[in-house]
Design an enzyme around this catalytic site. Sequence first.
Site, PDB file in Angstrom:
ATOM      1  N   ARG A  64     -15.955 -29.917  -2.577  1.00 18.80           N
ATOM      2  CA  ARG A  64     -15.214 -29.076  -3.502  1.00 18.80           C
ATOM      3  C   ARG A  64     -13.865 -29.746  -3.759  1.00 18.80           C
ATOM      4  O   ARG A  64     -13.184 -30.135  -2.796  1.00 18.80           O
ATOM      5  CB  ARG A  64     -15.014 -27.683  -2.887  1.00 18.80           C
ATOM      6  CG  ARG A  64     -14.019 -26.795  -3.606  1.00 18.80           C
ATOM      7  CD  ARG A  64     -14.640 -26.102  -4.783  1.00 18.80           C
ATOM      8  NE  ARG A  64     -13.633 -25.296  -5.487  1.00 18.80           N
ATOM      9  CZ  ARG A  64     -13.714 -24.991  -6.776  1.00 18.80           C
ATOM     10  NH1 ARG A  64     -14.737 -25.399  -7.500  1.00 18.80           N
ATOM     11  NH2 ARG A  64     -12.782 -24.262  -7.340  1.00 18.80           N
ATOM     12  N   ILE A  65     -13.503 -29.881  -5.033  1.00 15.71           N
ATOM     13  CA  ILE A  65     -12.156 -30.337  -5.396  1.00 15.71           C
ATOM     14  C   ILE A  65     -11.422 -29.079  -5.815  1.00 15.71           C
ATOM     15  O   ILE A  65     -11.680 -28.532  -6.894  1.00 15.71           O
ATOM     16  CB  ILE A  65     -12.194 -31.340  -6.576  1.00 15.71           C
ATOM     17  CG1 ILE A  65     -13.242 -32.432  -6.355  1.00 15.71           C
ATOM     18  CG2 ILE A  65     -10.798 -31.912  -6.817  1.00 15.71           C
ATOM     19  CD1 ILE A  65     -12.963 -33.363  -5.226  1.00 15.71           C
ATOM     20  N   HIS A  66     -10.523 -28.587  -4.974  1.00 18.58           N
ATOM     21  CA  HIS A  66      -9.912 -27.280  -5.193  1.00 18.58           C
ATOM     22  C   HIS A  66      -8.433 -27.462  -5.499  1.00 18.58           C
ATOM     23  O   HIS A  66      -7.695 -28.052  -4.708  1.00 18.58           O
ATOM     24  CB  HIS A  66     -10.087 -26.415  -3.942  1.00 18.58           C
ATOM     25  CG  HIS A  66      -9.757 -24.976  -4.146  1.00 18.58           C
ATOM     26  ND1 HIS A  66     -10.694 -24.067  -4.609  1.00 18.58           N
ATOM     27  CD2 HIS A  66      -8.613 -24.280  -3.983  1.00 18.58           C
ATOM     28  CE1 HIS A  66     -10.130 -22.865  -4.706  1.00 18.58           C
ATOM     29  NE2 HIS A  66      -8.858 -22.970  -4.344  1.00 18.58           N
ATOM     30  N   CYS A  69      -4.069 -22.453  -5.569  1.00 18.95           N
ATOM     31  CA  CYS A  69      -3.793 -21.198  -6.265  1.00 18.95           C
ATOM     32  C   CYS A  69      -3.231 -20.269  -5.202  1.00 18.95           C
ATOM     33  O   CYS A  69      -3.995 -19.606  -4.498  1.00 18.95           O
ATOM     34  CB  CYS A  69      -5.074 -20.635  -6.878  1.00 18.95           C
ATOM     35  SG  CYS A  69      -4.844 -18.991  -7.581  1.00 18.95           S
ATOM     36  N   CYS A  80      -8.064 -13.932 -10.450  1.00 16.04           N
ATOM     37  CA  CYS A  80      -8.848 -15.150 -10.678  1.00 16.04           C
ATOM     38  C   CYS A  80      -9.933 -15.230  -9.610  1.00 16.04           C
ATOM     39  O   CYS A  80     -10.066 -14.344  -8.782  1.00 16.04           O
ATOM     40  CB  CYS A  80      -7.942 -16.379 -10.631  1.00 16.04           C
ATOM     41  SG  CYS A  80      -7.145 -16.600  -9.041  1.00 16.04           S
ATOM     42  N   GLY A 108      -1.653 -23.249 -10.609  1.00 20.27           N
ATOM     43  CA  GLY A 108      -1.684 -22.674 -11.956  1.00 20.27           C
ATOM     44  C   GLY A 108      -2.185 -23.657 -13.006  1.00 20.27           C
ATOM     45  O   GLY A 108      -1.574 -23.772 -14.060  1.00 20.27           O
ATOM     46  N   ARG A 109      -3.292 -24.343 -12.722  1.00 14.59           N
ATOM     47  CA  ARG A 109      -3.802 -25.407 -13.597  1.00 14.59           C
ATOM     48  C   ARG A 109      -2.703 -26.400 -13.951  1.00 14.59           C
ATOM     49  O   ARG A 109      -2.645 -26.924 -15.050  1.00 14.59           O
ATOM     50  CB  ARG A 109      -4.448 -24.829 -14.868  1.00 14.59           C
ATOM     51  CG  ARG A 109      -5.789 -24.106 -14.592  1.00 14.59           C
ATOM     52  CD  ARG A 109      -6.677 -24.000 -15.821  1.00 14.59           C
ATOM     53  NE  ARG A 109      -6.068 -23.271 -16.895  1.00 14.59           N
ATOM     54  CZ  ARG A 109      -6.114 -21.949 -17.037  1.00 14.59           C
ATOM     55  NH1 ARG A 109      -6.793 -21.232 -16.173  1.00 14.59           N
ATOM     56  NH2 ARG A 109      -5.521 -21.363 -18.034  1.00 14.59           N
ATOM     57  N   ASP A 141      -4.860 -26.938 -19.607  1.00 12.08           N
ATOM     58  CA  ASP A 141      -5.181 -27.442 -18.276  1.00 12.08           C
ATOM     59  C   ASP A 141      -4.475 -28.778 -18.063  1.00 12.08           C
ATOM     60  O   ASP A 141      -4.767 -29.749 -18.745  1.00 12.08           O
ATOM     61  CB  ASP A 141      -6.700 -27.609 -18.131  1.00 12.08           C
ATOM     62  CG  ASP A 141      -7.123 -27.789 -16.687  1.00 12.08           C
ATOM     63  OD1 ASP A 141      -6.288 -28.231 -15.870  1.00 12.08           O
ATOM     64  OD2 ASP A 141      -8.284 -27.499 -16.379  1.00 12.08           O
ATOM     65  N   ARG A 143      -4.264 -30.307 -15.027  1.00 13.99           N
ATOM     66  CA  ARG A 143      -4.600 -30.872 -13.730  1.00 13.99           C
ATOM     67  C   ARG A 143      -4.996 -32.342 -13.840  1.00 13.99           C
ATOM     68  O   ARG A 143      -5.585 -32.766 -14.816  1.00 13.99           O
ATOM     69  CB  ARG A 143      -5.729 -30.061 -13.078  1.00 13.99           C
ATOM     70  CG  ARG A 143      -5.228 -28.722 -12.585  1.00 13.99           C
ATOM     71  CD  ARG A 143      -6.332 -27.855 -12.066  1.00 13.99           C
ATOM     72  NE  ARG A 143      -7.230 -27.452 -13.131  1.00 13.99           N
ATOM     73  CZ  ARG A 143      -8.211 -26.564 -12.955  1.00 13.99           C
ATOM     74  NH1 ARG A 143      -8.401 -26.029 -11.780  1.00 13.99           N
ATOM     75  NH2 ARG A 143      -8.978 -26.233 -13.969  1.00 13.99           N
TER      76      ARG A 143
HETATM   77 ZN   LIG Z   1      -6.507 -18.723  -9.029  1.00 21.80          ZN
END
Ligand SMILES: [Zn+2]
Length: 213
Positions: A64-66, A69, A80, A108-109, A141, A143
Amino acid sequence: MSSNTPPVEPATPATAALEYVDSCNLPTTWANFRMHAFFEPATGKEHIALTLGDVANGQPVLARIHSECLTGDALFSQRCDCGPQLEMALRKIAEEGRGALLYLRQEGRGIGLLNKVRAYHLQDDGADTVEANQQLGFAADLRDYSLCDPMLRHLGIQSLRLMTNNPRKLAAMEGLKVTISEHVPLIIQRNPYNNRYLNTKISKLGHMLSPEL
Ligand SMILES: [Zn+2]
């Protein structure tokens, strides 16, 4: 060879944006992970990877690339789906006994925590998640996934079974050195507060979820 030929320098990594700092054990509810710390000199940000099992043996790694948040991951926000996605990803890795989670500090992106509060205020007044970022002057976005390259290289990970619903993330990851061998969906329960947010992620950001009215 001429004696004037300059000496050949050892090849420097294409991405030198991160410095590895140290690793430790991180016991959790689901498994005892290894936690690896990285420093990003350009921004001063600190990033983390959790791994379980032997991820450097060349076999595809459930991953997972998280992106951070704080409200969803740590404060139980229902605005979310980040917290439940983080939890489900760690659970799935624990069930397999092998995997990796990269935790990137791009709140927050990518707009940061304070701007996220401003964006939530605009959403309280009727904007959707994409409109709110745009009203604040940000792209939908921001990111940057290029951070993953030095982290994955350090961890010896060559191929990912990537847990995501986000086609933009899959596309961005394809630009990196790592191979995406499989896309693993992460289906999260809806609630009355994240319903509109999830529908906006489907309609405006192309997320691969089932729309619901
Ligand atoms: Zn979130």
